[in-house]
Design a protein around this motif. Structure first.
Motif, mmCIF file in Angstrom:
data_model
loop_
_atom_site.group_PDB
_atom_site.id
_atom_site.type_symbol
_atom_site.label_atom_id
_atom_site.label_comp_id
_atom_site.label_asym_id
_atom_site.label_seq_id
_atom_site.Cartn_x
_atom_site.Cartn_y
_atom_site.Cartn_z
ATOM 1 N N LEU A 62 0.828 -1.199 0.000
ATOM 2 C CA LEU A 62 0.000 0.000 0.000
ATOM 3 C C LEU A 62 0.870 1.259 0.000
ATOM 4 O O LEU A 62 0.651 2.175 -0.787
ATOM 5 C CB LEU A 62 -0.906 -0.017 1.224
ATOM 6 C CG LEU A 62 -2.048 0.973 1.285
ATOM 7 C CD1 LEU A 62 -2.957 0.834 0.080
ATOM 8 C CD2 LEU A 62 -2.831 0.767 2.566
ATOM 9 N N LEU A 63 1.889 1.279 0.851
ATOM 10 C CA LEU A 63 2.799 2.430 0.880
ATOM 11 C C LEU A 63 3.609 2.541 -0.405
ATOM 12 O O LEU A 63 3.839 3.632 -0.913
ATOM 13 C CB LEU A 63 3.732 2.333 2.089
ATOM 14 C CG LEU A 63 3.075 2.591 3.437
ATOM 15 C CD1 LEU A 63 4.034 2.261 4.573
ATOM 16 C CD2 LEU A 63 2.595 4.025 3.539
ATOM 17 N N ALA A 64 4.015 1.410 -0.930
ATOM 18 C CA ALA A 64 4.805 1.418 -2.160
ATOM 19 C C ALA A 64 3.987 1.929 -3.349
ATOM 20 O O ALA A 64 4.553 2.459 -4.303
ATOM 21 C CB ALA A 64 5.336 0.016 -2.449
ATOM 22 N N ALA A 65 2.671 1.796 -3.270
ATOM 23 C CA ALA A 65 1.815 2.257 -4.369
ATOM 24 C C ALA A 65 1.726 3.778 -4.420
ATOM 25 O O ALA A 65 1.364 4.345 -5.446
ATOM 26 C CB ALA A 65 0.415 1.658 -4.215
ATOM 27 N N ILE A 66 2.055 4.437 -3.325
ATOM 28 C CA ILE A 66 2.065 5.906 -3.308
ATOM 29 C C ILE A 66 3.434 6.352 -3.803
ATOM 30 O O ILE A 66 4.451 5.899 -3.280
ATOM 31 C CB ILE A 66 1.801 6.444 -1.888
ATOM 32 C CG1 ILE A 66 0.425 5.991 -1.411
ATOM 33 C CG2 ILE A 66 1.907 7.964 -1.858
ATOM 34 C CD1 ILE A 66 0.153 6.300 0.042
ATOM 35 N N PRO A 67 3.497 7.215 -4.786
ATOM 36 C CA PRO A 67 4.793 7.648 -5.316
ATOM 37 C C PRO A 67 5.700 8.195 -4.208
ATOM 38 O O PRO A 67 5.236 8.865 -3.280
ATOM 39 C CB PRO A 67 4.426 8.752 -6.312
ATOM 40 C CG PRO A 67 3.009 8.482 -6.680
ATOM 41 C CD PRO A 67 2.379 7.864 -5.472
ATOM 42 N N SER A 68 6.980 7.893 -4.300
ATOM 43 C CA SER A 68 7.921 8.298 -3.253
ATOM 44 C C SER A 68 7.959 9.813 -3.074
ATOM 45 O O SER A 68 8.103 10.307 -1.958
ATOM 46 C CB SER A 68 9.317 7.748 -3.528
ATOM 47 O OG SER A 68 9.792 8.230 -4.771
ATOM 48 N N GLY A 69 7.806 10.568 -4.158
ATOM 49 C CA GLY A 69 7.787 12.025 -4.040
ATOM 50 C C GLY A 69 6.612 12.514 -3.208
ATOM 51 O O GLY A 69 6.750 13.442 -2.397
ATOM 52 N N THR A 70 5.459 11.888 -3.383
ATOM 53 C CA THR A 70 4.277 12.253 -2.606
ATOM 54 C C THR A 70 4.484 11.903 -1.139
ATOM 55 O O THR A 70 4.189 12.707 -0.250
ATOM 56 C CB THR A 70 3.030 11.527 -3.146
ATOM 57 O OG1 THR A 70 2.865 11.873 -4.518
ATOM 58 C CG2 THR A 70 1.786 11.896 -2.368
ATOM 59 N N ARG A 71 5.003 10.705 -0.889
ATOM 60 C CA ARG A 71 5.260 10.306 0.500
ATOM 61 C C ARG A 71 6.295 11.211 1.145
ATOM 62 O O ARG A 71 6.182 11.586 2.316
ATOM 63 C CB ARG A 71 5.710 8.843 0.576
ATOM 64 C CG ARG A 71 4.565 7.877 0.338
ATOM 65 C CD ARG A 71 4.952 6.429 0.527
ATOM 66 N NE ARG A 71 5.803 5.991 -0.566
ATOM 67 C CZ ARG A 71 7.064 5.587 -0.429
ATOM 68 N NH1 ARG A 71 7.621 5.524 0.752
ATOM 69 N NH2 ARG A 71 7.766 5.219 -1.477
ATOM 70 N N SER A 72 7.303 11.619 0.386
ATOM 71 C CA SER A 72 8.324 12.524 0.904
ATOM 72 C C SER A 72 7.718 13.887 1.251
ATOM 73 O O SER A 72 8.010 14.455 2.312
ATOM 74 C CB SER A 72 9.442 12.693 -0.131
ATOM 75 O OG SER A 72 10.399 13.620 0.323
ATOM 76 N N ASP A 73 6.861 14.400 0.378
ATOM 77 C CA ASP A 73 6.199 15.681 0.646
ATOM 78 C C ASP A 73 5.341 15.607 1.903
ATOM 79 O O ASP A 73 5.370 16.505 2.749
ATOM 80 C CB ASP A 73 5.325 16.104 -0.537
ATOM 81 C CG ASP A 73 6.129 16.501 -1.757
ATOM 82 O OD1 ASP A 73 7.362 16.703 -1.633
ATOM 83 O OD2 ASP A 73 5.530 16.589 -2.850
ATOM 84 N N VAL A 74 4.559 14.537 2.027
ATOM 85 C CA VAL A 74 3.704 14.359 3.196
ATOM 86 C C VAL A 74 4.563 14.234 4.457
ATOM 87 O O VAL A 74 4.284 14.861 5.480
ATOM 88 C CB VAL A 74 2.778 13.128 3.034
ATOM 89 C CG1 VAL A 74 2.089 12.777 4.344
ATOM 90 C CG2 VAL A 74 1.751 13.389 1.946
ATOM 91 N N ALA A 75 5.631 13.457 4.378
ATOM 92 C CA ALA A 75 6.497 13.266 5.542
ATOM 93 C C ALA A 75 7.180 14.565 5.951
ATOM 94 O O ALA A 75 7.285 14.870 7.144
ATOM 95 C CB ALA A 75 7.541 12.189 5.244
ATOM 96 N N ASN A 76 7.644 15.351 4.987
ATOM 97 C CA ASN A 76 8.277 16.632 5.316
ATOM 98 C C ASN A 76 7.289 17.570 6.005
ATOM 99 O O ASN A 76 7.631 18.247 6.977
ATOM 100 C CB ASN A 76 8.839 17.307 4.062
ATOM 101 C CG ASN A 76 10.184 16.761 3.690
ATOM 102 O OD1 ASN A 76 11.037 16.545 4.538
ATOM 103 N ND2 ASN A 76 10.394 16.537 2.403
#
Length: 135
Positions: free
Chosen positions: A63-77
């Protein structure tokens, strides 16, 4: 009685806190803003996960891998920034200040989990950044 207008604000102990009422109220507003921002960003992450869950099996890593890494990085930041603000606000109100570590213990692990494959997000460094905000 002229003091009746103070009635709703009695939860502020005038003797326990030497700061002016305006400063204490500003701090409460800061806490509400941080809380609201955290709730909004957690809702955004939930929306991202639910959108991907419809297309993928409910395996956490998939599920996490399906979210693009750039999007996850933006959310995490953004979550990291909000958690730093929240830690600073929390430490300002609660004593001892070292208790902030217990209150925010899960946050670095959570961010590290959603950014499991991104090298810039390591749990120890995230914890250091959040705790530094509370100092």
């Amino acid at each position: 009685d002229d003091d009746d207008h103070d009635e709703p604000l009695l939860f502020f102990d005038r003797d326990a806190d030497p700061l002016p009422l305006e400063t204490r109220l500003r701090r409460v507003v800061d806490e509400l803003r941080v809380s609201t921002d955290l709730l909004r960003w957690m809702a955004r992450l939930r929306t991202l996960l639910l959108a991907r869950a419809r297309d993928n099996p409910p395996d956490d890593k998939a599920l996490l891998a399906a979210i693009p890494s750039g999007t996850r990085s933006d959310v995490a930041n953004r979550l990291l920034e909000l958690l730093q603000r929240a830690a600073a606000v929390w430490a300002r109100r609660h004593k001892p200040k070292s208790a902030v570590q217990a209150a925010f213990r899960a946050a670095p692990l959570f961010i590290a989990e959603i950014t499991y494959d991104l090298p810039n997000f390591k749990s120890a460094e995230l914890e250091r950044l959040i705790m530094a905000s509370a100092a």
